[in-house]
Design an enzyme around this catalytic site. Structure first.
Site, PDB file in Angstrom:
ATOM      1  N   ILE A  13       0.835  -1.204   0.000  1.00 37.58           N
ATOM      2  CA  ILE A  13       0.000   0.000   0.000  1.00 37.58           C
ATOM      3  C   ILE A  13       0.877   1.264   0.000  1.00 37.58           C
ATOM      4  O   ILE A  13       0.630   2.201  -0.756  1.00 37.58           O
ATOM      5  CB  ILE A  13      -0.957  -0.007   1.220  1.00 37.58           C
ATOM      6  CG1 ILE A  13      -1.878  -1.249   1.176  1.00 37.58           C
ATOM      7  CG2 ILE A  13      -1.770   1.290   1.284  1.00 37.58           C
ATOM      8  CD1 ILE A  13      -2.776  -1.350  -0.032  1.00 37.58           C
ATOM      9  N   GLY A 111      -6.127  -2.164   8.287  1.00 30.24           N
ATOM     10  CA  GLY A 111      -5.662  -3.212   9.195  1.00 30.24           C
ATOM     11  C   GLY A 111      -5.699  -2.773  10.644  1.00 30.24           C
ATOM     12  O   GLY A 111      -5.455  -3.578  11.549  1.00 30.24           O
ATOM     13  N   SER A 140     -10.562  -0.959   4.859  1.00 33.41           N
ATOM     14  CA  SER A 140      -9.829  -1.998   4.127  1.00 33.41           C
ATOM     15  C   SER A 140     -10.309  -2.118   2.679  1.00 33.41           C
ATOM     16  O   SER A 140     -11.310  -1.519   2.291  1.00 33.41           O
ATOM     17  CB  SER A 140     -10.024  -3.348   4.820  1.00 33.41           C
ATOM     18  OG  SER A 140     -11.351  -3.784   4.574  1.00 33.41           O
ATOM     19  N   CYS A 141      -9.633  -2.951   1.931  1.00 44.02           N
ATOM     20  CA  CYS A 141      -9.995  -3.149   0.522  1.00 44.02           C
ATOM     21  C   CYS A 141     -11.427  -3.675   0.379  1.00 44.02           C
ATOM     22  O   CYS A 141     -12.217  -3.148  -0.407  1.00 44.02           O
ATOM     23  CB  CYS A 141      -9.005  -4.081  -0.159  1.00 44.02           C
ATOM     24  SG  CYS A 141      -8.571  -5.546   0.814  1.00 44.02           S
ATOM     25  N   ASN A 142     -11.780  -4.706   1.154  1.00 44.89           N
ATOM     26  CA  ASN A 142     -13.136  -5.254   1.048  1.00 44.89           C
ATOM     27  C   ASN A 142     -14.176  -4.244   1.512  1.00 44.89           C
ATOM     28  O   ASN A 142     -15.231  -4.090   0.891  1.00 44.89           O
ATOM     29  CB  ASN A 142     -13.240  -6.548   1.874  1.00 44.89           C
ATOM     30  CG  ASN A 142     -12.623  -7.710   1.126  1.00 44.89           C
ATOM     31  OD1 ASN A 142     -12.957  -7.955  -0.029  1.00 44.89           O
ATOM     32  ND2 ASN A 142     -11.703  -8.424   1.769  1.00 44.89           N
ATOM     33  N   ARG A 169      -8.751 -13.337  -1.647  1.00 40.61           N
ATOM     34  CA  ARG A 169      -7.481 -13.850  -2.176  1.00 40.61           C
ATOM     35  C   ARG A 169      -6.612 -14.277  -0.988  1.00 40.61           C
ATOM     36  O   ARG A 169      -6.673 -13.669   0.090  1.00 40.61           O
ATOM     37  CB  ARG A 169      -6.786 -12.787  -3.038  1.00 40.61           C
ATOM     38  CG  ARG A 169      -6.417 -11.487  -2.305  1.00 40.61           C
ATOM     39  CD  ARG A 169      -5.060 -11.563  -1.666  1.00 40.61           C
ATOM     40  NE  ARG A 169      -4.655 -10.363  -0.971  1.00 40.61           N
ATOM     41  CZ  ARG A 169      -4.777 -10.159   0.349  1.00 40.61           C
ATOM     42  NH1 ARG A 169      -5.367 -11.068   1.119  1.00 40.61           N
ATOM     43  NH2 ARG A 169      -4.323  -9.052   0.901  1.00 40.61           N
ATOM     44  N   GLY A 195     -18.754  -7.000   7.445  1.00 40.52           N
ATOM     45  CA  GLY A 195     -20.030  -6.274   7.530  1.00 40.52           C
ATOM     46  C   GLY A 195     -20.000  -5.253   8.652  1.00 40.52           C
ATOM     47  O   GLY A 195     -20.459  -4.115   8.498  1.00 40.52           O
ATOM     48  N   HIS A 220     -10.081 -10.057  -4.786  1.00 44.48           N
ATOM     49  CA  HIS A 220     -11.211 -10.604  -4.040  1.00 44.48           C
ATOM     50  C   HIS A 220     -12.444 -10.555  -4.959  1.00 44.48           C
ATOM     51  O   HIS A 220     -12.506  -9.737  -5.883  1.00 44.48           O
ATOM     52  CB  HIS A 220     -11.572  -9.743  -2.830  1.00 44.48           C
ATOM     53  CG  HIS A 220     -10.463  -9.475  -1.865  1.00 44.48           C
ATOM     54  ND1 HIS A 220      -9.827 -10.456  -1.158  1.00 44.48           N
ATOM     55  CD2 HIS A 220      -9.918  -8.307  -1.452  1.00 44.48           C
ATOM     56  CE1 HIS A 220      -8.930  -9.897  -0.334  1.00 44.48           C
ATOM     57  NE2 HIS A 220      -8.955  -8.603  -0.507  1.00 44.48           N
ATOM     58  N   GLN A 302      -7.246  -5.879  -4.468  1.00 49.52           N
ATOM     59  CA  GLN A 302      -6.932  -5.523  -3.070  1.00 49.52           C
ATOM     60  C   GLN A 302      -5.721  -4.614  -2.951  1.00 49.52           C
ATOM     61  O   GLN A 302      -5.640  -3.779  -2.043  1.00 49.52           O
ATOM     62  CB  GLN A 302      -6.720  -6.800  -2.237  1.00 49.52           C
ATOM     63  CG  GLN A 302      -5.411  -7.540  -2.459  1.00 49.52           C
ATOM     64  CD  GLN A 302      -5.390  -8.399  -3.726  1.00 49.52           C
ATOM     65  OE1 GLN A 302      -6.415  -8.559  -4.377  1.00 49.52           O
ATOM     66  NE2 GLN A 302      -4.235  -8.956  -4.072  1.00 49.52           N
TER      67      GLN A 302
HETATM   68  P1  NAD Z   1       3.072  -4.749   3.635  1.00 45.50           P
HETATM   69  O1  NAD Z   1       3.527  -5.821   4.547  1.00 45.50           O
HETATM   70  O2  NAD Z   1       3.096  -4.993   2.164  1.00 45.50           O
HETATM   71  O3  NAD Z   1       3.900  -3.408   3.908  1.00 45.50           O
HETATM   72  C1  NAD Z   1       4.117  -2.928   5.199  1.00 45.50           C
HETATM   73  C2  NAD Z   1       5.488  -2.263   5.223  1.00 45.50           C
HETATM   74  O4  NAD Z   1       5.667  -1.640   6.506  1.00 45.50           O
HETATM   75  C3  NAD Z   1       6.645  -3.238   5.042  1.00 45.50           C
HETATM   76  O5  NAD Z   1       7.541  -2.669   4.118  1.00 45.50           O
HETATM   77  C4  NAD Z   1       7.253  -3.340   6.436  1.00 45.50           C
HETATM   78  O6  NAD Z   1       8.647  -3.584   6.404  1.00 45.50           O
HETATM   79  C5  NAD Z   1       6.978  -1.945   6.979  1.00 45.50           C
HETATM   80  N1  NAD Z   1       7.003  -1.842   8.447  1.00 45.50           N
HETATM   81  C6  NAD Z   1       7.073  -2.825   9.379  1.00 45.50           C
HETATM   82  N2  NAD Z   1       7.068  -2.306  10.623  1.00 45.50           N
HETATM   83  C7  NAD Z   1       6.989  -0.954  10.474  1.00 45.50           C
HETATM   84  C8  NAD Z   1       6.951   0.132  11.389  1.00 45.50           C
HETATM   85  N3  NAD Z   1       6.978  -0.063  12.713  1.00 45.50           N
HETATM   86  N4  NAD Z   1       6.864   1.384  10.889  1.00 45.50           N
HETATM   87  C9  NAD Z   1       6.819   1.611   9.555  1.00 45.50           C
HETATM   88  N5  NAD Z   1       6.861   0.604   8.647  1.00 45.50           N
HETATM   89  C10 NAD Z   1       6.946  -0.656   9.101  1.00 45.50           C
HETATM   90  O7  NAD Z   1       1.598  -4.379   4.118  1.00 45.50           O
HETATM   91  P2  NAD Z   1       0.425  -3.776   3.235  1.00 45.50           P
HETATM   92  O8  NAD Z   1      -0.254  -4.876   2.530  1.00 45.50           O
HETATM   93  O9  NAD Z   1       0.932  -2.623   2.452  1.00 45.50           O
HETATM   94  O10 NAD Z   1      -0.586  -3.294   4.366  1.00 45.50           O
HETATM   95  C11 NAD Z   1      -0.445  -2.033   5.006  1.00 45.50           C
HETATM   96  C12 NAD Z   1      -1.778  -1.647   5.598  1.00 45.50           C
HETATM   97  O11 NAD Z   1      -2.728  -1.528   4.525  1.00 45.50           O
HETATM   98  C13 NAD Z   1      -2.386  -2.650   6.583  1.00 45.50           C
HETATM   99  O12 NAD Z   1      -3.153  -1.949   7.531  1.00 45.50           O
HETATM  100  C14 NAD Z   1      -3.313  -3.471   5.698  1.00 45.50           C
HETATM  101  O13 NAD Z   1      -4.363  -4.095   6.405  1.00 45.50           O
HETATM  102  C15 NAD Z   1      -3.829  -2.390   4.775  1.00 45.50           C
HETATM  103  N6  NAD Z   1      -4.338  -2.880   3.488  1.00 45.50           N
HETATM  104  C16 NAD Z   1      -3.689  -3.849   2.802  1.00 45.50           C
HETATM  105  C17 NAD Z   1      -4.219  -4.297   1.597  1.00 45.50           C
HETATM  106  C18 NAD Z   1      -3.582  -5.411   0.817  1.00 45.50           C
HETATM  107  O14 NAD Z   1      -4.270  -6.139   0.146  1.00 45.50           O
HETATM  108  N7  NAD Z   1      -2.284  -5.577   0.837  1.00 45.50           N
HETATM  109  C19 NAD Z   1      -5.385  -3.738   1.092  1.00 45.50           C
HETATM  110  C20 NAD Z   1      -5.990  -2.707   1.793  1.00 45.50           C
HETATM  111  C21 NAD Z   1      -5.470  -2.282   2.997  1.00 45.50           C
END
Ligand code: NAD
Length: 340
Positions: A13, A111, A140-142, A169, A195, A220, A302
């Site tokens: 993200i 998240g 979130s994405c969903n 997914r 929901g 998804h 997502q």
């Molecule tokens: P990711 O694991 O791909 O990326 C997270 C990054 O943060 C990594 O590079 C990690 O090294 C870094 N990190 C770890 N600890 C850290 C800290 N203390 N401070 C700063 N950075 C740190 O995760 P993501 O998929 O990008 O998800 C990030 C957020 O977005 C989460 O809340 C997730 O639920 C939400 N999200 C994810 C998706 C998805 O499908 N991937 C979709 C929508 C929302």
């Protein structure tokens, strides 16, 4: 006004948010913070994004592989008006202390639990609720996909009941440690949390969800059954409502889009950044109306669906646009998302 933005957490993200912010006429990407050197960190440097150390990141580890570090995340936070936290689930809440200490505004991702921020946000649904706020959670994405659809349906018709099955997914494409790679995993929390999360945006929406995880990385899919108190006149009217709304893409039956593989192939052919697909994907032949009961599928990419919403959240917090529609138009134009 140009809002100065930091991105803390540079994964799936975070890297997309950084690119999106860099394209906005009313925002400046000041820097990104990353914990470890990696191909993603090297791409950030190649793009010219100042790279800061997040959490326990080591300057030596970055410099040893030739990646220059501009400072600690605390240094970055001193230079900005707002930080977009894109750290892993639950880490954003810990990071919130840093943001408070720096006295800056913060956006969290889905998240995190809703109480991490003053408001849970979706641009089509509740742009006004984020206006002027100091902390916002982009759902979130969903939840984003469902909230967009709810914004379309509830603004036109009265919804009596909505049941959605979320076919999730298993992992993002680059995640090699998640699964399953063979099998379907029911989520035994019933109803699923999705929901309830939609109700952080639409408190009164009578929606319940159930979820299964399947071995795919592409998207998804939501299987929706909506019972209306007062339904659309026909399915064409319901589809027209989706079609005329930004961030929805309807595939016609003639297009041969059987499912998520062709949606992603379409995205590759279209060629927006990273070949992302930031709209809700609907299939015209995957929608039906039977009396008061409507059925429709939607695909959710997502990795990218929350990116335009995050940009709009910044604009709402700093009152940079007269309303949600204007913000959405700027965001979509700059990101290349076609207008309806
Ligand atoms: P990711 O694991 O791909 O990326 C997270 C990054 O943060 C990594 O590079 C990690 O090294 C870094 N990190 C770890 N600890 C850290 C800290 N203390 N401070 C700063 N950075 C740190 O995760 P993501 O998929 O990008 O998800 C990030 C957020 O977005 C989460 O809340 C997730 O639920 C939400 N999200 C994810 C998706 C998805 O499908 N991937 C979709 C929508 C929302």
């Amino acid at each position: 006004m140009t809002v100065r933005v930091a991105v803390n957490g540079y994964g799936t993200i975070g890297k997309r948010v950084a690119d999106a912010v860099a394209l906005q006429p009313d925002m400046k990407l000041v820097g990104v913070a990353k914990t470890r050197p990696s191909y993603e960190a090297s791409r950030a440097v190649a793009k010219g994004y100042p790279l800061y150390l997040a959490a326990d990141g080591s300057k030596e580890a970055f410099e040893k592989v030739g990646l220059p570090v501009a400072g600690q995340v605390a240094d970055l936070l001193r230079e900005v008006d707002v930080v977009v936290d894109a750290a892993p689930d639950k880490v954003g809440r810990e990071n919130a202390r840093l943001y408070q200490a720096a006295g800056i505004r913060a956006i969290f991702q889905g998240g995190e639990k809703p109480d991490v921020a003053e408001v849970s946000f979706n641009a089509l649904a509740n742009y006004e609720a984020a206006r002027g706020k100091h902390t916002v959670r982009v759902v979130s994405c969903n939840t984003t996909g469902l909230s967009r659809a709810a914004a379309v349906l509830t603004s036109r018709w009265s919804v009596e009941n909505w049941e959605a099955t979320i076919v999730r997914r298993a992992a993002d494409p680059a995640e090699t440690k998640r699964g399953p790679i063979n099998g379907i995993l029911p989520t035994f929390q019933l109803p699923s949390h999705h929901g309830l999360d939609v109700r952080t945006v639409f408190p009164k929406l009578p929606i319940t969800t159930a979820a299964v995880v399947v071995p795919t990385t592409l998207m998804h899919v939501h299987v929706n059954h909506v019972r209306f108190a007062t339904p659309p006149r026909n399915v064409a009217e319901m589809l027209a409502a989706f079609r005329s709304t930004p961030r929805f893409h309807l595939f016609g039956s003639w297009e041969g889009v059987d499912g998520t593989p062709q949606v992603m192939e379409f995205a590759r052919d279209r060629g927006l950044g990273r070949n992302d697909f930031m709209e809700n994907a609907l299939w015209e032949n995957g929608a039906q109306l039977d009396g008061k009961d409507a059925y429709f599928f939607q695909g959710i990419h997502q990795e990218s669906i929350v990116i335009p919403e995050t940009v709009d959240a910044i604009r709402a917090m700093f009152d940079l646009a007269p309303d949600g529609a204007h913000s959405i138009a700027i965001t979509d134009r700059t990101l290349g998302i076609p207008p309806p």
